[in-house]
Structures are given as C-alpha cells and as structure tokens.
Design a protein around this motif. Structure first.
Motif, mmCIF file in Angstrom:
data_model
loop_
_atom_site.group_PDB
_atom_site.id
_atom_site.type_symbol
_atom_site.label_atom_id
_atom_site.label_comp_id
_atom_site.label_asym_id
_atom_site.label_seq_id
_atom_site.Cartn_x
_atom_site.Cartn_y
_atom_site.Cartn_z
ATOM 1 N N PHE A 53 105.765 93.755 45.827
ATOM 2 C CA PHE A 53 105.945 92.488 45.110
ATOM 3 C C PHE A 53 104.586 91.828 44.886
ATOM 4 N N ASP A 54 104.328 91.455 43.637
ATOM 5 C CA ASP A 54 103.058 90.813 43.268
ATOM 6 C C ASP A 54 103.260 89.346 42.894
ATOM 7 N N ASP A 55 102.154 88.637 42.855
ATOM 8 C CA ASP A 55 102.029 87.283 42.275
ATOM 9 C C ASP A 55 102.519 86.143 43.169
ATOM 10 N N GLY A 56 103.160 86.451 44.292
ATOM 11 C CA GLY A 56 103.601 85.390 45.199
ATOM 12 C C GLY A 56 102.486 84.993 46.140
ATOM 13 N N VAL A 104 96.285 92.027 48.879
ATOM 14 C CA VAL A 104 95.571 91.032 48.072
ATOM 15 C C VAL A 104 95.771 91.313 46.583
ATOM 16 N N HIS A 105 95.969 90.235 45.816
ATOM 17 C CA HIS A 105 96.155 90.361 44.359
ATOM 18 C C HIS A 105 95.193 89.401 43.663
ATOM 19 N N THR A 106 94.023 89.253 44.230
ATOM 20 C CA THR A 106 92.936 88.318 43.859
ATOM 21 C C THR A 106 93.309 86.853 44.148
ATOM 22 N N ASP A 108 92.811 84.122 41.996
ATOM 23 C CA ASP A 108 93.343 83.387 40.821
ATOM 24 C C ASP A 108 94.096 84.292 39.855
ATOM 25 N N HIS A 109 94.541 85.452 40.308
ATOM 26 C CA HIS A 109 95.205 86.413 39.434
ATOM 27 C C HIS A 109 94.346 86.726 38.199
ATOM 28 N N VAL A 110 93.175 87.272 38.473
ATOM 29 C CA VAL A 110 92.246 87.590 37.375
ATOM 30 C C VAL A 110 92.103 89.100 37.205
ATOM 31 N N MET A 195 107.456 94.915 41.478
ATOM 32 C CA MET A 195 108.272 93.764 41.079
ATOM 33 C C MET A 195 107.492 92.478 41.420
ATOM 34 N N HIS A 196 108.096 91.336 41.097
ATOM 35 C CA HIS A 196 107.416 90.052 41.291
ATOM 36 C C HIS A 196 108.364 89.088 42.000
ATOM 37 N N ASP A 197 107.947 88.612 43.168
ATOM 38 C CA ASP A 197 108.861 87.806 43.993
ATOM 39 C C ASP A 197 108.843 86.323 43.626
HETATM 40 ZN ZN LIG Z 1 100.135 90.189 39.006
#
Ligand SMILES: [Zn+2]
Length: 248
Positions: A53-56, A104-106, A108-110, A195-197
């Motif tokens: 899961f990304d972006d959370g 880790v997904h950065t 600031d999501h860059v 997926m994205h949580d």
């Molecule tokens: Zn993402």
C-alpha cells in the motif's frame, strides 16, 4: 521487531479441510483427517503474494485496513509518505507492531529522478529518519513514486527498490468491483500487488481480495518475508517487481 511466521490460514478453513504442504514432485494424496472425513491433500507449497500500500498513512482508511488485515491474520507492506507521518504516529506504531513491513515513498510524494543528491536525501533520508525515531532502527526500503528510477537513484537508494507486478490502478476510480476483478484476474504466485490505503474503495477492495485469495489457498507475506522465502538476497539499488517460485 518483525514476525516471520506465515499468516493467512483462516481458522475456519482448518475445520473443513486438512492442507499439507508437499515437496515438489510429490503426488497429491488422500488422507484421513480427524473426524474420519476423507480430504484431498493439495500438492506443492501454497502460493504466496505480498499486498503493498502506497501514499498513506491516512488515519481513517489505514486504520480500517489494519483492523481488517488483523482480523484475517494477514500482513502487508506500507510505503509511507513522510509528510503524512505527523499526527499518525500511533497508527504507524500499531501498523509495525502487528507485523506489517514499513517502507518509504518519499517525503512529499515526488518523482525521485528529478532530484539532486541533496534533495534525494531530504526526501528519502528525512522520511527514514522519522521512521527510525518512531519505530527504531530498520532499513525502510524505498518504493519510488510512479515506479520511475534512474542510475543516480539506484546508486543513492541505500537498499533495494521495490516495485510491483500487479497494478489494478485503484486510484483511477472508486469502483471496488473493478479493482477486485483486476487483481483476481492477473494475480499469481510471487506477485507484489500495488494498492493505495488512502481510499475507502481501495480498503474495501483489498479486504475482498484477501478473502478471495485465502479461499484460493494463497498465503500473504510482507515483501521482506516473500523475498526471504524465495531465497532472494536484497541488493542495494536493484529493482524488484515480483518473487516467483524458483523452477526446479
Ligand atoms: Zn504513490
């Protein structure tokens, strides 16, 4: 502390059938289970997948996902956006304490390919530092936003780069049925599912996917566990998309 035990075999299943993992080449056989019901024993080890899961994190949706996963005794991997950590500290601690892997997904999501070395360290290093403060020492592998990297990123990654092999594009709409079908149609042993949580519909879809795959006999692992079980040594700067079973 991370648990390495495999999870995902629902207790309900145990009452219905007896599943024994057999080595490659062994014939399926019929054995007498307790209660004298004859059951067919499947051949070969169960298929394995990693849900990621990304972006959370996002308090409401991620919390609901964690509760659903825990209920099903399944672990996943969460690649967190650093700027979302503040205010979600307890959630992230619960996530890790339940045996989920955190990455880790950065900050600031860059897109990491656009960054100078200094900015890469701010985006990735700063997020890692926050996780180390919160959860203790660990590697906190990187999933680059959009899955795009270049040679500089591979050099700077300071760990393996985790991509995916199944992408239902769950961010595109909130059509839970479509997302579930997109995964179930394509998934196979060793896949990493993206997926994205942060979306309710993704959480709903993810839990339905877990139920459907448990029913098909799949087990769930974190990326790190899946890699370990497939005998792959994580290497710095190498991109990984799936860990299929080794042909013998
Ligand atoms: Zn993402």
């Amino acid at each position: 502390m991370r648990r390495y035990g495999l999870q995902g075999v629902g207790l309900g299943m145990l009452g219905l059938c007896l599943i024994l993992a057999l080595g490659p080449g062994e014939e399926p056989e019929v054995r007498e289970a307790a209660g004298s019901a004859l059951v067919e024993v499947e051949s070969g080890p169960p298929p394995l997948v990693a849900l990621t899961f990304d972006d959370g994190p996002r308090e409401v949706t991620t919390r609901r996902l964690l509760e659903g996963l825990e209920l099903r005794e399944v672990n996943a991997t969460f690649f967190l956006v650093g700027s979302r950590i503040q205010g979600c500290e307890a959630l992230i601690q619960d996530m890790a304490a339940a045996g989920n892997q955190v990455g880790v997904h950065t900050y600031d999501h860059v897109m990491v390919t656009d960054l100078s070395r200094r900015d890469f360290d701010l985006q990735v290093g700063k997020t890692r530092a926050l996780l180390i403060d919160l959860l203790g020492e660990g590697e906190y592998w990187l999933r680059p936003p959009y899955g795009i990297v270049d040679q500089s990123v591979e050099r700077w990654a300071d760990g393996p780069l985790i991509l995916w092999s199944v992408d239902p594009e769950d961010w595109k709409d909130s059509d839970t049925d479509r997302i579930v079908a997109a995964v179930l149609e394509h998934v196979k042993d060793g896949d990493i599912i993206l997926m994205h949580d942060i979306y309710q519909s993704s959480v709903d879809a993810a839990l339905r996917i877990v139920d459907a795959l448990l029913e098909r006999g799949y087990l769930f692992a974190t990326v790190e566990q899946l890699m370990d079980l497939r005998g792959v040594e994580p290497e710095q700067g190498i991109l990984y998309t799936a860990f299929p079973p080794v042909e013998r």
